[in-house]
Each structure stands twice: as structure tokens, then as C-alpha cells.
Design a protein around this motif. Structure first.
Motif, PDB file in Angstrom:
ATOM      1  N   PRO A   1       0.833  -1.212   0.000  1.00 15.58           N
ATOM      2  CA  PRO A   1       0.000   0.000   0.000  1.00 15.58           C
ATOM      3  C   PRO A   1       0.865   1.259   0.000  1.00 15.58           C
ATOM      4  CG  PRO A   1       0.099  -0.914   2.229  1.00 15.58           C
ATOM      5  CD  PRO A   1       0.903  -1.841   1.342  1.00 15.58           C
TER       6      PRO A   1
ATOM      7  N   TYR B   1      -2.448   5.942  -6.180  1.00 15.78           N
ATOM      8  CA  TYR B   1      -2.128   4.731  -5.417  1.00 15.78           C
ATOM      9  C   TYR B   1      -0.995   3.935  -6.064  1.00 15.78           C
ATOM     10  CZ  TYR B   1      -6.778   5.539  -3.358  1.00 15.78           C
ATOM     11  OH  TYR B   1      -7.871   6.090  -2.724  1.00 15.78           O
TER      12      TYR B   1
ATOM     13  N   GLY C   1      -6.315  -8.292   1.026  1.00 11.81           N
ATOM     14  CA  GLY C   1      -6.201  -6.877   0.737  1.00 11.81           C
ATOM     15  C   GLY C   1      -7.320  -6.410  -0.182  1.00 11.81           C
ATOM     16  N   SER C   2      -7.199  -5.159  -0.640  1.00 13.45           N
ATOM     17  CA  SER C   2      -8.267  -4.618  -1.487  1.00 13.45           C
ATOM     18  C   SER C   2      -7.670  -3.659  -2.516  1.00 13.45           C
ATOM     19  CB  SER C   2      -9.314  -3.883  -0.638  1.00 13.45           C
ATOM     20  OG  SER C   2      -8.694  -2.858   0.107  1.00 13.45           O
TER      21      SER C   2
ATOM     22  N   GLY D   1      -9.532  -8.167  -4.847  1.00 11.28           N
ATOM     23  CA  GLY D   1      -9.143  -8.251  -3.444  1.00 11.28           C
ATOM     24  C   GLY D   1      -9.672  -9.538  -2.856  1.00 11.28           C
TER      25      GLY D   1
ATOM     26  N   ASN E   1      -3.309  -0.915  -5.608  1.00 11.21           N
ATOM     27  CA  ASN E   1      -3.675  -1.175  -4.210  1.00 11.21           C
ATOM     28  C   ASN E   1      -4.327   0.075  -3.631  1.00 11.21           C
ATOM     29  OD1 ASN E   1      -3.896  -1.675  -1.478  1.00 11.21           O
ATOM     30  ND2 ASN E   1      -1.915  -2.718  -1.336  1.00 11.21           N
ATOM     31  N   THR E   2      -5.624   0.020  -3.367  1.00 17.23           N
ATOM     32  CA  THR E   2      -6.336   1.180  -2.829  1.00 17.23           C
ATOM     33  C   THR E   2      -6.556   1.071  -1.324  1.00 17.23           C
ATOM     34  OG1 THR E   2      -8.453   0.142  -3.344  1.00 17.23           O
ATOM     35  CG2 THR E   2      -7.536   1.627  -5.012  1.00 17.23           C
ATOM     36  N   GLY E   3      -5.967   0.048  -0.707  1.00 14.31           N
ATOM     37  CA  GLY E   3      -6.193  -0.183   0.722  1.00 14.31           C
ATOM     38  C   GLY E   3      -4.987   0.198   1.564  1.00 14.31           C
ATOM     39  N   ASP E   4      -5.030  -0.247   2.816  1.00 13.76           N
ATOM     40  CA  ASP E   4      -3.959   0.065   3.780  1.00 13.76           C
ATOM     41  C   ASP E   4      -3.052  -1.120   4.058  1.00 13.76           C
ATOM     42  OD1 ASP E   4      -5.078   2.568   4.114  1.00 13.76           O
ATOM     43  OD2 ASP E   4      -6.405   1.878   5.722  1.00 13.76           O
TER      44      ASP E   4
END
Ligand code: 6PG
Ligand code: NI
Length: 187
Positions: free
Chosen positions: A79, A86, A108-109, A126, A143-146
């Protein structure tokens, strides 16, 4: 014949904390390898002046070549953002343009940016989601998540990678964070 596949290629064990599969070679892409991919070149240069982090890694499992055979890769995309954009993979067409691919999200997402000559689309990738990448389609993972986005990509053994077409024209769209959420913008 089944015995043409080595036992270590019939079944592999992987974790979700890296793209490592045993002692197989793992391709690592760092920020410096992604020059030209991010829209905000000032933010890219500023980030690279501070550090050269690992953005993603892929291990390929390629047991057998030839008509009808399949290859696959385990990928992990970390991330982060450059400016508002991103972290992403380089992205590519398959050298054999008709070759499709299936991405299976493991944890993940994120998103996949899919582009052909005329259209750009986003698809969710994800945990609990898969993406079908049609033939003749450039594909980039985002990757748009943390947390790390981990996935398998499964493709015909004759697919190959063509990075040149994307390197020269780039994707037409970018995915940026806007008001706290992913947004598809023109480059
Ligand atoms: C493939 C897959 C996949 C991909 C990785 C890294 O065709 O092999 O699409 O394994 O290679 O996600 O992305 P880049 O190859 O675009 O760097
Ligand atoms: Ni591919």
C-alpha cells in the motif's frame, strides 16, 4: 503425461505476507523501476529522493510450456501513494494479444485498470473477488487499501509480457484518492 511435471511444480505452498514460493526467483519492482508510470512526476521525484521502497513482487510458477498449458504468478502489491495516486504495477499487454488472464484476489483490497484501444474500465480485485482480464487488454493492478494486496494471476503459457506498448503510450486513466475514496481520472 503427468510425470512430465516436476513434483515441486504440481503443488506449491505460499503465504500471504510475501510473494515468495520456496526458493523460486521472485521479481521485485521498486519505486525507481516505475519511472514514467505515475502521473505526478514531481511527487515521484520527491519520493525517490527520500527512499526507493519495494512496491511489489511476483513469483511465477511455469511448469510446462505448449498449447493448452497454464502458468501463474503470485503477486504482492504494497500500500502507498505517489501524490494522490495509489501504488500500482507497471502493467502490460500480453505479447500474444488473444491471451486472457484470471486474477484471484487472496487478501487486501484494490482495483484492476483494464484498457483496450477504445475503453478504460475498473474492476474490483481483493479478498473474495476475482477479475477476468479479456485478451487484447492492458492490465494494471492498483492497491487502494492500507494493507498488502495479494493475488494470483493465471494465464496461458504462451501469453508473454509486452511492456513496450504501455511504456510508450501509458494508461489513459489514473486512479487517485479523492475525498478519501478511489477515483478514476484522466491522466
Ligand atoms: C502476468 C500477470 C501478473 C503480473 C504481475 C506484475 O501476466 O504475468 O499479469 O503476474 O505480471 O501482476 O505486473 P507487471 O508484470 O505489469 O509488472
Ligand atoms: Ni498479465
Amino acid at each position: 503425461m503427468l510425470n512430465t511435471i516436476l513434483p515441486e511444480d504440481l503443488s506449491v505452498t505460499y503465504g500471504l505476507d510475501s510473494a515468495r514460493i520456496g526458493s523460486r526467483p521472485m521479481v521485485e519492482r521498486r519505486l525507481a523501476d516505475l519511472r514514467g508510470c505515475f502521473a505526478d512526476e514531481g511527487a515521484y521525484d520527491a519520493a525517490l529522493a527520500v527512499a526507493n521502497p519495494l512496491l511489489y513482487a511476483v513469483t511465477a510458477v511455469e511448469p510446462s510450456a505448449g498449447d493448452g498449458q497454464l502458468h501463474y504468478g503470485l503477486g504482492i502489491l504494497y500500500p502507498g501513494k505517489i501524490g494522490q495516486e495509489y501504488f500500482l504495477t507497471k502493467g502490460h499487454y500480453h505479447s500474444y494479444r488473444p491471451a486472457a488472464e484470471i486474477y484471484v484476489g487472496l487478501s487486501g483490497s484494490g482495483l484492476m485498470l483494464l484498457e483496450d484501444e477504445g475503453e478504460s474500465r475498473l474492476a474490483t480485485l481483493g479478498k473474495n473477488s476475482c477479475v477476468y482480464v479479456p485478451g487484447h487488454t492492458a492490465h494494471r493492478t492498483i492497491n487502494t487499501g492500507d494493507v498488502p494486496l495479494v493475488y494470483l494471476g493465471i494465464y496461458p503459457s504462451n501469453a508473454g509480457h509486452d511492456y513496450g506498448a504501455i511504456a510508450s503510450r501509458n494508461f489513459r486513466k489514473i486512479v487517485v484518492e479523492r475525498d478519501g475514496a478511489p477515483f478514476l481520472a484522466d491522466r
